[in-house]
Scaffold this motif. Structure first.
Motif, mmCIF file in Angstrom:
data_model
loop_
_atom_site.group_PDB
_atom_site.id
_atom_site.type_symbol
_atom_site.label_atom_id
_atom_site.label_comp_id
_atom_site.label_asym_id
_atom_site.label_seq_id
_atom_site.Cartn_x
_atom_site.Cartn_y
_atom_site.Cartn_z
ATOM 1 N N ALA A 200 0.819 -1.213 0.000
ATOM 2 C CA ALA A 200 0.000 0.000 0.000
ATOM 3 C C ALA A 200 0.854 1.265 0.000
ATOM 4 C CB ALA A 200 -0.939 -0.006 1.212
ATOM 5 N N VAL A 201 1.911 1.273 0.808
ATOM 6 C CA VAL A 201 2.781 2.450 0.898
ATOM 7 C C VAL A 201 3.563 2.656 -0.399
ATOM 8 C CG1 VAL A 201 4.845 3.364 2.035
ATOM 9 C CG2 VAL A 201 2.954 2.479 3.407
ATOM 10 N N ALA A 202 4.087 1.576 -0.978
ATOM 11 C CA ALA A 202 4.820 1.696 -2.243
ATOM 12 C C ALA A 202 3.897 2.199 -3.347
ATOM 13 C CB ALA A 202 5.415 0.347 -2.631
ATOM 14 N N ALA A 203 2.674 1.665 -3.397
ATOM 15 C CA ALA A 203 1.713 2.106 -4.404
ATOM 16 C C ALA A 203 1.382 3.585 -4.237
ATOM 17 C CB ALA A 203 0.441 1.260 -4.311
ATOM 18 N N ALA A 204 1.121 4.003 -2.993
ATOM 19 C CA ALA A 204 0.712 5.391 -2.740
ATOM 20 C C ALA A 204 1.855 6.379 -2.982
ATOM 21 C CB ALA A 204 0.197 5.525 -1.306
ATOM 22 N N THR A 205 3.051 6.085 -2.467
ATOM 23 C CA THR A 205 4.165 7.024 -2.643
ATOM 24 C C THR A 205 4.557 7.148 -4.116
ATOM 25 O OG1 THR A 205 5.694 5.212 -2.109
ATOM 26 C CG2 THR A 205 5.139 6.753 -0.332
ATOM 27 N N SER A 206 4.487 6.034 -4.846
ATOM 28 C CA SER A 206 4.838 6.071 -6.272
ATOM 29 C C SER A 206 3.779 6.809 -7.077
ATOM 30 C CB SER A 206 5.001 4.643 -6.806
ATOM 31 O OG SER A 206 6.012 3.951 -6.112
ATOM 32 N N TYR A 207 2.536 6.546 -6.809
ATOM 33 C CA TYR A 207 1.422 7.191 -7.513
ATOM 34 C C TYR A 207 1.428 8.704 -7.264
ATOM 35 C CZ TYR A 207 -3.444 8.160 -8.871
ATOM 36 O OH TYR A 207 -4.585 8.661 -9.453
ATOM 37 N N LEU A 208 1.688 9.091 -6.001
ATOM 38 C CA LEU A 208 1.664 10.508 -5.621
ATOM 39 C C LEU A 208 3.018 11.187 -5.809
ATOM 40 C CD1 LEU A 208 -0.287 10.018 -2.271
ATOM 41 C CD2 LEU A 208 -1.220 11.055 -4.353
ATOM 42 N N ASP A 209 4.062 10.389 -6.078
ATOM 43 C CA ASP A 209 5.436 10.895 -6.126
ATOM 44 C C ASP A 209 5.744 11.644 -4.830
ATOM 45 O OD1 ASP A 209 7.966 11.293 -7.121
ATOM 46 O OD2 ASP A 209 7.440 13.095 -8.259
ATOM 47 N N LYS A 301 -6.848 1.276 -10.195
ATOM 48 C CA LYS A 301 -6.563 2.611 -10.723
ATOM 49 C C LYS A 301 -5.079 2.937 -10.601
ATOM 50 C CE LYS A 301 -7.250 6.225 -8.165
ATOM 51 N NZ LYS A 301 -7.859 7.332 -7.366
ATOM 52 N N VAL A 302 -4.510 2.702 -9.433
ATOM 53 C CA VAL A 302 -3.094 3.004 -9.197
ATOM 54 C C VAL A 302 -2.206 2.121 -10.072
ATOM 55 C CG1 VAL A 302 -1.249 2.879 -7.483
ATOM 56 C CG2 VAL A 302 -3.459 3.887 -6.860
ATOM 57 N N TYR A 303 -2.548 0.842 -10.151
ATOM 58 C CA TYR A 303 -1.753 -0.089 -10.964
ATOM 59 C C TYR A 303 -1.789 0.310 -12.433
ATOM 60 C CZ TYR A 303 -0.180 -4.517 -13.011
ATOM 61 O OH TYR A 303 0.497 -5.483 -13.722
ATOM 62 N N GLY A 304 -2.962 0.693 -12.914
ATOM 63 C CA GLY A 304 -3.080 1.113 -14.310
ATOM 64 C C GLY A 304 -2.252 2.348 -14.610
ATOM 65 N N GLU A 305 -2.308 3.326 -13.720
ATOM 66 C CA GLU A 305 -1.545 4.561 -13.929
ATOM 67 C C GLU A 305 -0.040 4.290 -13.870
ATOM 68 O OE1 GLU A 305 -0.099 8.400 -14.339
ATOM 69 O OE2 GLU A 305 -2.050 7.529 -14.881
ATOM 70 N N LEU A 306 0.395 3.527 -12.889
ATOM 71 C CA LEU A 306 1.829 3.252 -12.765
ATOM 72 C C LEU A 306 2.341 2.384 -13.910
ATOM 73 C CD1 LEU A 306 2.159 2.681 -8.907
ATOM 74 C CD2 LEU A 306 2.810 4.704 -10.228
ATOM 75 N N THR A 307 1.511 1.485 -14.398
ATOM 76 C CA THR A 307 1.889 0.679 -15.560
ATOM 77 C C THR A 307 2.108 1.571 -16.773
ATOM 78 O OG1 THR A 307 0.678 -1.256 -14.744
ATOM 79 C CG2 THR A 307 1.172 -1.195 -17.100
ATOM 80 N N ASN A 308 1.214 2.543 -16.966
ATOM 81 C CA ASN A 308 1.368 3.483 -18.087
ATOM 82 C C ASN A 308 2.645 4.307 -17.952
ATOM 83 O OD1 ASN A 308 -0.996 2.695 -19.370
ATOM 84 N ND2 ASN A 308 -2.254 4.203 -18.303
ATOM 85 N N ARG A 309 2.955 4.747 -16.734
ATOM 86 C CA ARG A 309 4.186 5.522 -16.516
ATOM 87 C C ARG A 309 5.414 4.672 -16.824
ATOM 88 N NH1 ARG A 309 3.329 8.400 -10.630
ATOM 89 N NH2 ARG A 309 1.189 9.152 -10.963
ATOM 90 N N GLN A 310 5.347 3.409 -16.432
ATOM 91 C CA GLN A 310 6.478 2.527 -16.676
ATOM 92 C C GLN A 310 6.694 2.322 -18.164
ATOM 93 O OE1 GLN A 310 6.317 -1.635 -15.068
ATOM 94 N NE2 GLN A 310 7.922 -0.892 -13.719
ATOM 95 N N LYS A 311 5.604 2.165 -18.916
ATOM 96 C CA LYS A 311 5.714 1.995 -20.369
ATOM 97 C C LYS A 311 6.275 3.237 -21.020
ATOM 98 C CE LYS A 311 1.951 -1.357 -20.818
ATOM 99 N NZ LYS A 311 0.558 -1.595 -21.303
ATOM 100 N N LEU A 312 5.844 4.412 -20.571
ATOM 101 C CA LEU A 312 6.353 5.664 -21.127
ATOM 102 C C LEU A 312 7.845 5.816 -20.837
ATOM 103 C CD1 LEU A 312 3.464 8.187 -20.308
ATOM 104 C CD2 LEU A 312 4.249 7.477 -22.585
ATOM 105 N N ALA A 313 8.241 5.455 -19.603
ATOM 106 C CA ALA A 313 9.652 5.562 -19.239
ATOM 107 C C ALA A 313 10.509 4.627 -20.096
ATOM 108 C CB ALA A 313 9.838 5.241 -17.757
ATOM 109 N N ALA A 314 9.969 3.430 -20.370
ATOM 110 C CA ALA A 314 10.712 2.476 -21.184
ATOM 111 C C ALA A 314 10.906 2.968 -22.607
ATOM 112 C CB ALA A 314 9.970 1.133 -21.199
ATOM 113 N N LYS A 315 9.934 3.792 -23.066
ATOM 114 C CA LYS A 315 10.028 4.349 -24.423
ATOM 115 C C LYS A 315 10.837 5.648 -24.454
ATOM 116 C CE LYS A 315 5.566 2.499 -25.986
ATOM 117 N NZ LYS A 315 4.194 2.843 -26.417
ATOM 118 N N GLY A 316 11.240 6.091 -23.260
ATOM 119 C CA GLY A 316 11.985 7.346 -23.178
ATOM 120 C C GLY A 316 11.089 8.562 -23.138
ATOM 121 N N GLY A 317 9.811 8.356 -22.806
ATOM 122 C CA GLY A 317 8.846 9.459 -22.784
ATOM 123 C C GLY A 317 8.831 10.197 -21.482
#
Length: 317
Positions: A200-209, A301-317
């Motif tokens: 829960a803490v890892a999900a929240a801190t990562s989602y909220l940065d 919701k959090v998993y979906g958003e973080l998954t999208n961020r991870q994909k963007l980072a992998a593409k250099g976005g």
């Protein structure tokens, strides 16, 4: 296992956990005739440790440890292998290890997830695989330098059975190194005690940065954390895990008192745009919830958003 036996411990994954716990073990047993500790480091980390030692930085000061370093191929007859790698590297690491460790080697994973033992057992069916978890706020801040925040270094471990002479010996070895290690017959519940809060803490801190202080300071941030905690607890209950509400709350209270800047390792990984333990810490909960028909809309919701961020980072976005 008696106290006169020579006992070889190999530590793989010399980051915050492996460097912190492994470093303490190496320092304590540097000149021991009964216990030998070896660290398997790689790359820049290995070069730095060979040249200048492993520097352990704590709130109370720092020390230089000069551990015995080995390669993966030299693990061989280790009695105990502490596996402290990242969850996303687990299968790859263990697949390499299987060609170099003996059948007598006990593997004790100190990972953030709760399915590591089962994943390891599929690759190493001949070895005894214990379960374990570690409470420590520690990170590798540069090659050869591990920084630990707070004064907590607590390990629970077990094999699902009653304590034996072997497990009692391992417990004493940890304790002699100043590590609060406790054998637990209810080790599945103990690992879930940690997993509930860390997921829960890892999900929240990562989602909220956000760091820990920011997570607990704002009402909206705290609301998100509480919603995540409620959902993962429902998943644990559906799995009939006898977790401890008190243990989860006590750990959260300690995180609330951490200094500004202290945060989850997953949030740090996201901040750097690198790999993160997203699947094992968040995706696993979503998968379990679906199998058990437990609604977890906030996790999804959090998993979906973080998954999208991870994909963007992998593409250099």
């Amino acid at each position: 296992m008696d106290s006169e036996s020579k006992f070889k411990i190999a530590v793989v994954g010399i980051g915050g956990v492996g460097g912190g716990g492994g470093g303490e073990l190496a320092a304590r047993f540097e000149n021991s005739a009964n216990v030998k500790v070896f660290l398997a480091a790689r790359g820049a980390n290995e070069k730095a440790i060979r040249a200048d030692g492993l520097r352990l930085v704590t709130d109370g000061g720092e020390q230089i440890v000069r551990p015995k370093l080995i390669s993966t191929a030299e693990i061989g007859d280790a009695d105990l292998l502490l596996l402290c790698t990242k969850e996303y590297d687990l299968e790859e690491t263990v697949s390499v290890l299987k060609d170099f460790i003996g059948r007598q080697t006990i593997v004790l994973p100190l990972l953030n997830g709760v399915d590591g033992t089962d994943r390891i057992a599929r690759i190493l069916p001949q070895n005894e695989i214990w379960r374990g978890c570690i409470y420590i706020v520690s990170r590798l801040i540069e090659p050869g330098v591990v920084q630990q925040s707070g004064d907590v270094c607590l390990i629970y471990f077990g094999d699902g059975k009653a304590k034996t002479k072997k497990s009692e010996f391992v417990e004493k070895v940890f304790q002699q190194a100043g590590i609060d290690a406790r054998f637990a017959e209810d080790i599945v519940a103990k690992t879930w005690d940690k997993f509930i809060f860390i997921s829960a803490v890892a999900a929240a801190t990562s989602y909220l940065d956000a760091d820990f202080s920011e997570l607990f300071a704002g009402a909206e941030n705290k609301k998100l954390l509480d919603e995540l905690l409620a959902e993962i607890k429902r998943v644990a209950a559906a799995r009939k895990i006898n977790f401890s509400e008190t243990a989860v709350r006590q750990t959260l209270d300690k995180l609330n008192g951490m200094p500004r800047g202290a945060t989850s390792s997953m949030r740090r990984d996201f901040s750097r745009g690198g790999k993160a333990e997203l699947q094992s810490l968040v995706g696993y909960v979503v998968e379990q919830a679906r199998e058990l028909n437990v609604p977890t809309p906030v996790y999804e919701k959090v998993y979906g958003e973080l998954t999208n961020r991870q994909k963007l980072a992998a593409k250099g976005g």
